[in-house]
Design a protein around this motif. Structure first.
Motif, PDB file in Angstrom:
ATOM      1  N   ASP A 114     -85.412  37.587  75.913  1.00  0.00           N
ATOM      2  CA  ASP A 114     -86.828  37.684  76.241  1.00  0.00           C
ATOM      3  C   ASP A 114     -86.975  37.788  77.766  1.00  0.00           C
ATOM      4  O   ASP A 114     -86.188  37.202  78.519  1.00  0.00           O
ATOM      5  N   ALA A 116     -88.806  36.345  79.629  1.00  0.00           N
ATOM      6  CA  ALA A 116     -89.093  35.055  80.260  1.00  0.00           C
ATOM      7  C   ALA A 116     -87.833  34.409  80.832  1.00  0.00           C
ATOM      8  O   ALA A 116     -87.923  33.515  81.661  1.00  0.00           O
ATOM      9  N   VAL A 117     -86.644  34.834  80.377  1.00  0.00           N
ATOM     10  CA  VAL A 117     -85.399  34.255  80.894  1.00  0.00           C
ATOM     11  C   VAL A 117     -84.670  35.311  81.731  1.00  0.00           C
ATOM     12  O   VAL A 117     -84.874  36.508  81.547  1.00  0.00           O
ATOM     13  N   PRO A 136     -85.955  46.928  70.559  1.00  0.00           N
ATOM     14  CA  PRO A 136     -85.250  45.716  70.150  1.00  0.00           C
ATOM     15  C   PRO A 136     -85.810  45.146  68.845  1.00  0.00           C
ATOM     16  O   PRO A 136     -86.973  45.361  68.519  1.00  0.00           O
ATOM     17  N   THR A 138     -85.025  41.765  68.188  1.00  0.00           N
ATOM     18  CA  THR A 138     -85.238  40.356  68.478  1.00  0.00           C
ATOM     19  C   THR A 138     -85.115  40.144  69.986  1.00  0.00           C
ATOM     20  O   THR A 138     -84.334  40.832  70.645  1.00  0.00           O
ATOM     21  N   LEU A 139     -85.934  39.225  70.506  1.00  0.00           N
ATOM     22  CA  LEU A 139     -85.921  38.889  71.930  1.00  0.00           C
ATOM     23  C   LEU A 139     -85.516  37.428  72.022  1.00  0.00           C
ATOM     24  O   LEU A 139     -86.310  36.529  71.768  1.00  0.00           O
ATOM     25  N   GLU A 140     -84.251  37.190  72.363  1.00  0.00           N
ATOM     26  CA  GLU A 140     -83.677  35.856  72.225  1.00  0.00           C
ATOM     27  C   GLU A 140     -84.027  34.954  73.408  1.00  0.00           C
ATOM     28  O   GLU A 140     -84.356  35.435  74.489  1.00  0.00           O
ATOM     29  N   GLU A 141     -83.923  33.631  73.160  1.00  0.00           N
ATOM     30  CA  GLU A 141     -84.372  32.672  74.164  1.00  0.00           C
ATOM     31  C   GLU A 141     -83.333  32.407  75.244  1.00  0.00           C
ATOM     32  O   GLU A 141     -83.649  31.877  76.292  1.00  0.00           O
TER      33      GLU A 141
END
Lengths: 225, 268
Positions: A114, A116-117, A136, A138-141
């Motif tokens: 994601d 955000a990271v 994509p 999935t947008l992983e944490e």
């Protein structure tokens, strides 16, 4: 003379290398115990700003470190290593990925971090630079979550750090991206202002600067700034 | 009279500990409410990422509660019949239903991935016939059902055990088939237990995080439910994270209060 516990919060991409360095540091300093915790840099910074009792913060980008500096909780962070992105695919590359352009193919399962990271922000810059509209799934944490989806074969490709591909061993193959050299992630480290054990924290940072530590970093795929 | 004295003396201690216990449960939520950016809340609530996550959460929690009802009520009947079984299979059955309650949900997500992922034990066959489950809304429903269905099963099993079985016996003696007995006698008889179980199941599904992010991933509008959106927003935009958490809290509270009052007048 340093003793006690050093609490380190480090970016997920530093997991393996800090585990090794912490152990070597403990071997050389019998009275010191290094406790390291890993995660998305932004989540770690949030924990520090919320008052987590931490001695050393090792972030995967400068913006995240800056949020801790802005909160008055760290001064003079120093960039110790840098990292670049690489495409990770499952062993054998079942989807036949050849480059970033494949990230736009909707029929493939693509994992990104994601935005955000840090790894997600870097991935977005890289995709923009290459002019690729990624599709994509999935947008992983954090970066390790994205890597896991590839090493389990659930995703056909992900953009992760070179060091993650090295750490994943034979389960994952890396594909170089020419533009990656223009999107370099700097990893700053800092002793925190409210460190419960500043002496030992500083000693650990000094060790991270040593030639011995440099070799461990380079072996893991990190570069010098 | 004398027997009641020690109990009276103990009461202040019980009261004090009880209040501390309550404070431990309520104060963090109060902190959330006090820290909330009330001024911008209206504006945060209508942001697309919030509405999208809320819609997805309500949809998936409803579907997983529906799936839990279809599969969980028969499982509860099976569980209530297991009292007549041998000790080992009876305990194994109960343990199997309890495990998702005590397992860290992330572990549940990994287990689902290893079973139903593209290279999973069943998943590799499904992939060959063109069905891929991970990273879909269906995966969110499965993850939520895995974690939430046991709540429904145990609530219904409790209701079955305390229900008066004579009505079922009477129906059987009047020639009703097992399916008719189940549909016309057992289910209505245990309706309050089913309703309570469904409410708990829905609330648990709504809050599901670990199994979902592991098995289904996180993509806006497809798999990014409220808890995941809230966790991610905490990284970059704590105000949005708090707003998302408030939505989650309000929906959970609303569901628990409204449904209990309507369906369970005795416990209101």
């Amino acid at each position: 003379m340093t003793s006690g516990t050093v609490t380190v919060l480090a970016a997920a991409s530093l997991t393996d290398v800090i585990d090794v360095l912490a152990e070597r540091f403990e071997d050389a300093n019998a009275d010191v115990d290094v406790v390291a915790s890993y995660g998305g840099s932004s989540a770690l910074a949030e924990q520090i700003v919320s008052g987590a009792p931490v001695d050393v913060f090792f972030s995967a980008n400068e913006a995240t470190m800056q949020s801790v500096v802005d909160a008055g909780l760290a001064a003079d962070p120093e960039v110790l290593v840098t990292n670049t992105l690489q495409i990770a695919v499952p062993a054998g590359n079942p989807a036949g990925i050849t480059g970033l352009a494949d990230f736009a193919r909707p029929e493939l399962t693509i994992a990104l971090c994601d935005t955000a990271v840090p790894c997600g922000a870097a991935a977005q810059s890289l995709l923009d630079l290459a002019g690729v509209q990624a599709q994509p799934d999935t947008l992983e944490e954090d970066v390790r979550a994205a890597l896991t989806k590839v090493s389990l074969g659930e995703a056909d490709a992900a953009l992760v750090y070179v060091t993650d591909v090295v750490a994943a061993g034979s389960a994952v193959e890396g594909i170089d991206v020419p533009e990656a050299q223009q999107v370099i992630n700097n990893y700053p480290v800092a002793l925190l202002a409210e460190a419960p054990n500043p002496d030992a924290g500083q000693a650990f940072i000094d060790y991270l600067r040593s030639d011995e530590a440099r070799q461990v970093f380079e072996h893991a795929g990190f570069a010098a700034p | 009279m004398q027997a009641s004295r020690p109990r009276e003396r103990r009461q202040p201690v019980i009261l004090a500990l009880g209040v501390i216990g309550l404070a431990l449960l309520v104060l963090p939520l109060l902190g959330l409410i006090l820290r909330a950016p009330w001024g911008q809340l209206g504006e945060l609530f209508v942001r697309q990422e919030v509405l999208q996550a809320l819609g997805l959460s309500l949809l998936t929690a409803t579907l997983s509660t529906g799936l839990s009802l279809i599969l969980g009520i028969p499982l509860a009947v099976l569980l209530s019949h297991s009292v007549h079984w041998k000790v080992l299979p009876r305990r194994l059955l109960r343990a199997a239903i309890t495990i998702p309650l005590v397992l860290p949900p992330v572990v549940g997500g990994i287990a689902l991935l290893l079973l139903l992922g593209r290279r999973g034990i069943l998943g590799q066959w499904l992939t060959q016939v063109g069905i891929t489950i991970p990273f879909t809304t269906g995966a969110v429903v499965l993850a939520q059902t895995f974690v939430a269905m046991p709540f429904l099963v145990f609530a219904v099993e409790g209701a079955l055990r305390s229900a008066d079985r004579r009505s079922e016996l009477a129906a059987a003696s009047l020639g009703a088939s097992p399916w008719q007995i189940f549909r016309l006698v057992t289910v209505p008889l245990t309706a309050p237990g089913i309703a309570a179980g469904a409410v708990l199941c829905f609330a648990r599904a709504l809050g599901e995080f670990g199994a979902t992010i592991t098995f289904a991933g996180s993509f806006p509008g497809v798999t990014r439910t409220l808890p995941i959106a809230s966790y991610l927003a905490m990284n970059s935009d704590p105000d949005t994270a708090i707003a998302l958490a408030l939505v989650l809290l309000a929906v959970s509270l609303g569901v628990l209060l409204a449904l209990r009052d309507r369906w369970l007048p005795g416990t209101a």
